[in-house]
Write a protein that holds these residues in place. Structure first.
Motif, short mmCIF file in Angstrom:
data_model
loop_
_atom_site.label_atom_id
_atom_site.label_comp_id
_atom_site.label_asym_id
_atom_site.label_seq_id
_atom_site.Cartn_x
_atom_site.Cartn_y
_atom_site.Cartn_z
N HIS A 132 0.84 -1.21 0.00
CA HIS A 132 0.00 0.00 0.00
C HIS A 132 0.87 1.26 0.00
N LEU A 133 1.96 1.21 0.76
CA LEU A 133 2.85 2.36 0.81
C LEU A 133 3.51 2.61 -0.54
N SER A 134 3.80 1.54 -1.26
CA SER A 134 4.40 1.68 -2.58
C SER A 134 3.48 2.48 -3.50
N ALA A 135 2.20 2.17 -3.47
CA ALA A 135 1.24 2.88 -4.32
C ALA A 135 1.19 4.36 -3.94
N LEU A 136 1.24 4.65 -2.65
CA LEU A 136 1.23 6.05 -2.21
C LEU A 136 2.50 6.78 -2.62
N LEU A 137 3.64 6.11 -2.49
CA LEU A 137 4.90 6.72 -2.88
C LEU A 137 4.90 7.09 -4.36
N VAL A 138 4.46 6.14 -5.19
CA VAL A 138 4.43 6.40 -6.64
C VAL A 138 3.50 7.56 -6.96
N ALA A 139 2.34 7.57 -6.32
CA ALA A 139 1.38 8.65 -6.58
C ALA A 139 1.96 10.01 -6.20
N GLU A 140 2.62 10.08 -5.05
CA GLU A 140 3.20 11.36 -4.62
C GLU A 140 4.38 11.77 -5.50
N MET A 141 5.20 10.80 -5.89
CA MET A 141 6.33 11.12 -6.76
C MET A 141 5.85 11.62 -8.11
N ASP A 142 4.77 11.03 -8.61
CA ASP A 142 4.26 11.40 -9.94
C ASP A 142 3.58 12.76 -9.94
N THR A 143 2.85 13.07 -8.85
CA THR A 143 2.04 14.30 -8.87
C THR A 143 2.80 15.51 -8.35
N ARG A 144 3.66 15.30 -7.33
CA ARG A 144 4.39 16.41 -6.73
C ARG A 144 3.44 17.55 -6.37
N GLY A 145 2.36 17.21 -5.70
CA GLY A 145 1.36 18.20 -5.34
C GLY A 145 1.80 19.08 -4.18
N VAL A 146 0.93 20.02 -3.82
CA VAL A 146 1.21 20.91 -2.70
C VAL A 146 1.45 20.09 -1.44
N GLY A 147 2.54 20.39 -0.74
CA GLY A 147 2.88 19.65 0.47
C GLY A 147 3.48 18.29 0.18
N GLY A 148 3.82 18.04 -1.09
CA GLY A 148 4.31 16.72 -1.48
C GLY A 148 5.58 16.30 -0.78
N SER A 149 6.52 17.23 -0.58
CA SER A 149 7.78 16.86 0.06
C SER A 149 7.55 16.41 1.50
N LEU A 150 6.60 17.06 2.18
CA LEU A 150 6.28 16.66 3.55
C LEU A 150 5.66 15.26 3.57
N VAL A 151 4.75 15.02 2.64
CA VAL A 151 4.13 13.69 2.55
C VAL A 151 5.18 12.63 2.27
N LEU A 152 6.09 12.91 1.33
CA LEU A 152 7.13 11.95 0.98
C LEU A 152 8.06 11.68 2.15
N ASP A 153 8.39 12.73 2.91
CA ASP A 153 9.24 12.53 4.09
C ASP A 153 8.59 11.56 5.07
N HIS A 154 7.30 11.77 5.32
CA HIS A 154 6.60 10.91 6.28
C HIS A 154 6.41 9.49 5.73
N LEU A 155 6.12 9.39 4.45
CA LEU A 155 5.99 8.06 3.86
C LEU A 155 7.31 7.30 3.94
N ALA A 156 8.41 8.00 3.66
CA ALA A 156 9.72 7.35 3.74
C ALA A 156 10.00 6.85 5.14
N GLN A 157 9.63 7.62 6.16
CA GLN A 157 9.84 7.18 7.54
C GLN A 157 8.96 5.98 7.87
N ILE A 158 7.74 5.97 7.35
CA ILE A 158 6.85 4.82 7.60
C ILE A 158 7.41 3.57 6.93
#
Length: 316
Positions: A159-185
């Motif tokens: 499930h985390l893989s799907a979220l990571l790909v979605a965030e990497m692809d969209t680079r939406g507002v707040g994306g770097s914060l989301v990616l930081d937290h996903l990476a820690q999870i």
């Protein structure tokens, strides 16, 4: 004043504690990076040694992971990897392809090969820790931790893989914060999977699987301020004192009270560097009856007095 130690304000239930959380809290990840590798054709990318942890997931396709001094490992779609203090390594679609140099740490997006539909997509990231405490975790990690797509321990990672790909692809507002937290999870889930591996990991991380030794570890981390005795810890582990002491040293690598002292001093060094508590407060927070007893223990482990250590740290 808020506690600098997550679990020392009172003595909570022993079975509610988490040494992994305590260790990561001490490590204080200070650099978190993330990037995507898009590759087609015959390709290879070489990465230079990077402290302290790198991790990644093969979101699409297949590739090889080749660490210097180790046999190549083939990765398939959905596989996750974690590298502890990695030496020079390559990711490659073709083991014979000449490697293209990459930056020493993952940043942004890297594209290799002709502009056609990609055959491989790897989402990766890295963590840089406080150097003084990095050994708490890195000393118990192997060069490579793998969690395969079909591994039942990796269900949440899918499930985390799907979220990571979605965030990497969209680079939406707040994306770097989301990616930081996903990476820690992802990092925590990889540590969990490693701790639960069939082949017992080294040190305290592997000992968490043991009902008795794991309970003692959770107790110590759960209440650092308590003046633990060998008898109390043995009771928690449901063992005799001699059996507990022997099993703990065999699995963790240190005698129980030596391990506890080392952990307390790691916490104390961290607090002294940040100038967050008086020395008398630190003595109480780390289980010592007096500032004098704490200072003696600190000097024996660290090689200087707490006051000297603090003054030198604040001058840096």
């Amino acid at each position: 004043m808020a506690s600098v130690f997550p679990y020392t304000s009172s003595r909570p239930p022993v079975d509610g504690q988490d040494p992994i959380t305590a260790a990561i809290g001490l490590l204080r990840p200070r650099d978190v990076g993330h990037a995507g590798l898009h590759a087609t054709g015959s390709w290879a990318v070489q990465f230079e040694p990077t402290p302290h942890v790198e991790l990644g997931v093969v979101a699409r396709g297949d590739c090889w992971l080749v660490l210097e001094g180790h046999e190549p490992v083939q990765l398939h779609e959905g596989d996750f990897y974690l590298l502890g203090n990695p030496p020079r390594y390559r990711l490659a679609g073709d083991l014979d392809a000449p490697p293209q140099d990459a930056t020493s740490s993952w940043e942004g997006s890297l594209r290799i090969g002709p502009e056609v539909e990609e055959s491989t997509y790897v989402c990766g990231g890295y963590f840089g820790f406080d150097d003084d405490n990095a050994g708490v975790l890195l000393d118990v990690l192997p060069p490579v931790v793998l969690v395969r797509a079909g591994d039942p321990r990796g269900g949440a990672l899918a499930h985390l893989s799907a979220l990571l790909v979605a965030e990497m692809d969209t680079r939406g507002v707040g994306g770097s914060l989301v990616l930081d937290h996903l990476a820690q999870i992802v990092f925590v889930h990889m540590l969990r999977a490693h701790a639960e591996a069939t082949t017992r990991p080294a040190g305290w991380l592997g000992a968490l699987r043991d009902d008795g030794i794991g309970a003692a570890l959770r107790a110590m981390h759960g209440d650092v301020a308590h003046r633990w005795t060998l008898a109390e810890l043995a009771d928690i582990s449901l063992m005799s004192r001699s059996a507990f002491a022997s099993a703990f040293k065999r699995q963790v690598g240190n005698a129980p009270l030596d391990y506890l002292i080392q952990w307390r001093m790691s916490l104390a060094r961290d607090a002294l560097r940040r100038d967050t508590r008086s020395i008398s407060e630190l003595a109480s927070a780390t289980g010592y009856e007096s500032e004098s007893a704490f200072s003696t223990a600190f000097r024996r482990v660290v090689g200087s007095s707490p006051r000297q250590f603090r003054n030198e740290a604040l001058r840096r």
